[in-house]
Write a protein that holds these residues in place. Structure first.
Motif, PDB file in Angstrom:
ATOM      1  N   SER A  29       0.881  -1.281  -0.043  1.00  0.00           N
ATOM      2  CA  SER A  29       0.019   0.023  -0.009  1.00  0.00           C
ATOM      3  C   SER A  29       0.834   1.304   0.042  1.00  0.00           C
ATOM      4  O   SER A  29       1.666   1.397   0.946  1.00  0.00           O
ATOM      5  N   PHE A  30       1.071   1.915  -0.898  1.00  0.00           N
ATOM      6  CA  PHE A  30       1.819   3.057  -1.235  1.00  0.00           C
ATOM      7  C   PHE A  30       1.175   4.360  -1.297  1.00  0.00           C
ATOM      8  O   PHE A  30       0.030   4.644  -1.635  1.00  0.00           O
ATOM      9  N   ASP A  31       2.136   5.510  -0.772  1.00  0.00           N
ATOM     10  CA  ASP A  31       1.686   6.876  -0.826  1.00  0.00           C
ATOM     11  C   ASP A  31       1.617   7.191  -2.270  1.00  0.00           C
ATOM     12  O   ASP A  31       2.354   6.840  -2.867  1.00  0.00           O
ATOM     13  N   ASN A  32       0.979   8.267  -2.324  1.00  0.00           N
ATOM     14  CA  ASN A  32       0.680   8.929  -3.916  1.00  0.00           C
ATOM     15  C   ASN A  32       1.973   9.922  -4.243  1.00  0.00           C
ATOM     16  O   ASN A  32       1.907  11.092  -4.332  1.00  0.00           O
ATOM     17  N   VAL A  33       3.103   9.287  -4.239  1.00  0.00           N
ATOM     18  CA  VAL A  33       4.425   9.987  -4.538  1.00  0.00           C
ATOM     19  C   VAL A  33       4.430  10.395  -6.012  1.00  0.00           C
ATOM     20  O   VAL A  33       4.254   9.690  -6.900  1.00  0.00           O
ATOM     21  N   THR A  34       4.400  11.685  -6.170  1.00  0.00           N
ATOM     22  CA  THR A  34       4.334  12.261  -7.429  1.00  0.00           C
ATOM     23  C   THR A  34       5.781  12.315  -8.091  1.00  0.00           C
ATOM     24  O   THR A  34       5.609  12.490  -9.250  1.00  0.00           O
ATOM     25  N   SER A  35       6.829  12.444  -7.417  1.00  0.00           N
ATOM     26  CA  SER A  35       8.188  12.289  -7.957  1.00  0.00           C
ATOM     27  C   SER A  35       8.420  10.920  -8.817  1.00  0.00           C
ATOM     28  O   SER A  35       7.865  10.030  -8.211  1.00  0.00           O
ATOM     29  N   PRO A  36       8.959  11.135  -9.801  1.00  0.00           N
ATOM     30  CA  PRO A  36       9.548   9.811 -10.561  1.00  0.00           C
ATOM     31  C   PRO A  36      10.465   8.907 -10.044  1.00  0.00           C
ATOM     32  O   PRO A  36      11.427   9.603  -9.380  1.00  0.00           O
ATOM     33  N   ASP A  37      10.337   7.572 -10.144  1.00  0.00           N
ATOM     34  CA  ASP A  37      11.778   6.587  -9.796  1.00  0.00           C
ATOM     35  C   ASP A  37      11.954   6.602  -8.460  1.00  0.00           C
ATOM     36  O   ASP A  37      13.131   6.579  -8.001  1.00  0.00           O
ATOM     37  N   VAL A  38      10.886   7.084  -7.435  1.00  0.00           N
ATOM     38  CA  VAL A  38      11.251   6.793  -6.207  1.00  0.00           C
ATOM     39  C   VAL A  38      10.908   5.269  -5.741  1.00  0.00           C
ATOM     40  O   VAL A  38       9.781   4.922  -6.312  1.00  0.00           O
ATOM     41  N   ILE A  39      11.821   4.544  -4.998  1.00  0.00           N
ATOM     42  CA  ILE A  39      11.591   3.196  -4.668  1.00  0.00           C
ATOM     43  C   ILE A  39      10.490   3.157  -3.594  1.00  0.00           C
ATOM     44  O   ILE A  39      10.603   3.445  -2.432  1.00  0.00           O
ATOM     45  N   LEU A  40       9.410   2.481  -3.971  1.00  0.00           N
ATOM     46  CA  LEU A  40       8.204   2.259  -3.042  1.00  0.00           C
ATOM     47  C   LEU A  40       8.468   1.039  -2.343  1.00  0.00           C
ATOM     48  O   LEU A  40       8.236   1.095  -1.014  1.00  0.00           O
ATOM     49  N   ASP A 182      -2.042  -1.320  -3.853  1.00  0.00           N
ATOM     50  CA  ASP A 182      -3.157  -0.372  -3.520  1.00  0.00           C
ATOM     51  C   ASP A 182      -2.353   0.789  -3.239  1.00  0.00           C
ATOM     52  O   ASP A 182      -1.546   0.799  -2.573  1.00  0.00           O
ATOM     53  N   ARG A 183      -3.208   2.137  -3.677  1.00  0.00           N
ATOM     54  CA  ARG A 183      -2.565   3.338  -3.158  1.00  0.00           C
ATOM     55  C   ARG A 183      -3.098   3.672  -1.861  1.00  0.00           C
ATOM     56  O   ARG A 183      -4.502   3.419  -1.476  1.00  0.00           O
ATOM     57  N   LEU A 184      -2.572   4.241  -0.724  1.00  0.00           N
ATOM     58  CA  LEU A 184      -3.045   4.675   0.517  1.00  0.00           C
ATOM     59  C   LEU A 184      -4.107   5.945  -0.118  1.00  0.00           C
ATOM     60  O   LEU A 184      -3.773   6.754  -0.959  1.00  0.00           O
ATOM     61  N   PRO A 185      -4.989   6.006   0.886  1.00  0.00           N
ATOM     62  CA  PRO A 185      -5.903   7.232   0.425  1.00  0.00           C
ATOM     63  C   PRO A 185      -5.239   8.446   0.607  1.00  0.00           C
ATOM     64  O   PRO A 185      -4.201   8.601   1.359  1.00  0.00           O
ATOM     65  N   ASP A 186      -5.657   9.329  -0.128  1.00  0.00           N
ATOM     66  CA  ASP A 186      -5.170  10.850  -0.076  1.00  0.00           C
ATOM     67  C   ASP A 186      -5.222  11.349   1.107  1.00  0.00           C
ATOM     68  O   ASP A 186      -6.250  11.231   2.015  1.00  0.00           O
ATOM     69  N   THR A 187      -4.252  12.273   1.545  1.00  0.00           N
ATOM     70  CA  THR A 187      -4.416  12.994   3.004  1.00  0.00           C
ATOM     71  C   THR A 187      -3.727  14.244   3.103  1.00  0.00           C
ATOM     72  O   THR A 187      -3.074  14.619   1.920  1.00  0.00           O
ATOM     73  N   CYS A 188      -3.775  14.906   3.840  1.00  0.00           N
ATOM     74  CA  CYS A 188      -3.284  16.217   4.130  1.00  0.00           C
ATOM     75  C   CYS A 188      -2.396  16.239   5.434  1.00  0.00           C
ATOM     76  O   CYS A 188      -2.706  15.474   6.354  1.00  0.00           O
ATOM     77  N   TYR A 189      -1.335  16.740   5.080  1.00  0.00           N
ATOM     78  CA  TYR A 189      -0.428  16.816   6.169  1.00  0.00           C
ATOM     79  C   TYR A 189      -0.382  18.199   6.994  1.00  0.00           C
ATOM     80  O   TYR A 189      -0.395  19.367   6.550  1.00  0.00           O
ATOM     81  N   LEU A 190      -0.335  18.063   8.396  1.00  0.00           N
ATOM     82  CA  LEU A 190      -0.447  19.374   9.126  1.00  0.00           C
ATOM     83  C   LEU A 190       0.758  19.508   9.834  1.00  0.00           C
ATOM     84  O   LEU A 190       1.352  18.483  10.544  1.00  0.00           O
TER      85      LEU A 190
END
Length: 316
Positions: A29-40, A182-190
């Motif tokens: 279950s991965f975060d929605n990392v928008t940068s390319p070529d990050v090892i998940l 699966d992708r983890l749900p979108d979240t907001c960071y505070l």
């Protein structure tokens, strides 16, 4: 006279299939990392079992052909993993990328390991050491960010790879790959800062309800996806608190005074939820609050008073 020609008995190099079919699976279950070529998910994190040839006599080197059946994978680009270039594949237009690595191992250690293509055969070499040597074959997988928004797929087949051996015609090892991704749900960071109020004396808050030392602060919010955001506050030390005063932390010493959190100048009741509004993906938002002391009806005593608040953001 009939001359005899010396020949090495075929049995000297004989191997037999011990485990013909095995599989590798990757669950992530991965975060929605928008940068390319990050090892998940790096190599070595999947669950895998090996296929085997056993009963092999000594043979130092022979060719092995690794033939894939891609299972709907599409080549996207090469990526660098552990200093090597690996072809990376996707299984739909917004999936993360997946790379494959083969490993051939004998009773004396690893004899072959490297990037594995899923759109053409890979020719490698291996060897076995007898008597009664073995050769194992494993396929490993790594998960990499595509770049931009990604979605998961749940359970999916990720193809098969067959190992065949010209030295041992008719012998074949098959490794099947699968994933539950699966992708983890979108979240907001505070980012909620620690806010320190100035020291006050009893003369500034002589009566219950008096307040002092109001200090502004901002909370930074960053959201992964665009959408309507709700915010809520709660007391970290008393989640059931529904007053506008924070329960002191265990290391607080002062008496007769508590802390409050204010929004737009109004003390916030713990447990309050409100609509923040629309947030855009990748944007920073600074949310203003303030904090202050409030005198209570208890006898006032010197010391430090601390309160802790939890601020939560949810997509509607």
């Amino acid at each position: 006279m009939i001359a005899s020609v010396g020949m090495v008995p075929a049995a000297a190099y004989a191997c037999s299939v011990d485990v013909a079919t095995a599989g590798t699976s990757i669950t992530a279950s991965f975060d929605n990392v928008t940068s390319p070529d990050v090892i998940l998910v790096p190599f070595g994190r999947g669950r895998y079992s090996a296929t085997y040839l056993r009963g092999c006599s000594n043979y130092p080197s022979f060719p092995v052909t690794l033939t894939p059946a891609s299972g709907g994978l599409t080549y996207v680009r090469d990526v660098q993993i552990d200093g090597e270039s690996h072809p990376a594949y996707g299984w739909h237009a917004s999936s993360p990328l997946i790379a494959f690595r083969y490993r051939l191992q004998t009773n004396y250690g690893i004899v072959g390991e490297g990037p594995l293509s899923m759109d053409r055969p890979t020719q490698v070499a291996a060897g076995v050491s007898g008597p009664n040597g073995f050769l194992s074959f494993v396929v490993d997988m790594a998960l990499i960010s595509r770049g931009g928004g990604m979605t998961g797929s749940g359970s999916t087949s990720l193809g098969t790879v067959e190992a065949t051996f010209t030295r041992f015609p008719g012998l074949q090892l098959t490794n099947r790959q699968s994933g539950d991704i699966d992708r983890l749900p979108d979240t907001c960071y505070l980012e909620v800062p620690t806010t320190t109020l100035r020291d006050v004396s009893q003369s500034e808050i002589p009566n219950p309800g008096d307040t002092a030392a109001e200090t502004d602060f901002e909370v930074l919010m960053y959201c992964e996806a665009s959408g309507l955001i709700d915010l809520s506050v709660s007391d970290a030390n008393a989640p059931g608190n529904r007053t506008d005063q924070l329960v002191p932390t265990a290391d607080s010493g002062a008496t007769g005074v508590r802390t409050q959190i204010l929004r737009s100048g109004v003390p916030m009741t713990m447990g309050t939820k409100w609509e923040y509004g629309n947030a855009q993906s990748g944007s920073d938002y600074y949310i203003p609050f303030s904090a202050r002391y409030i005198r209570t009806a208890d006898a006032i005593g010197p010391g430090i008073i601390k309160g802790e608040v939890v601020l939560s953001a949810t997509y509607r």
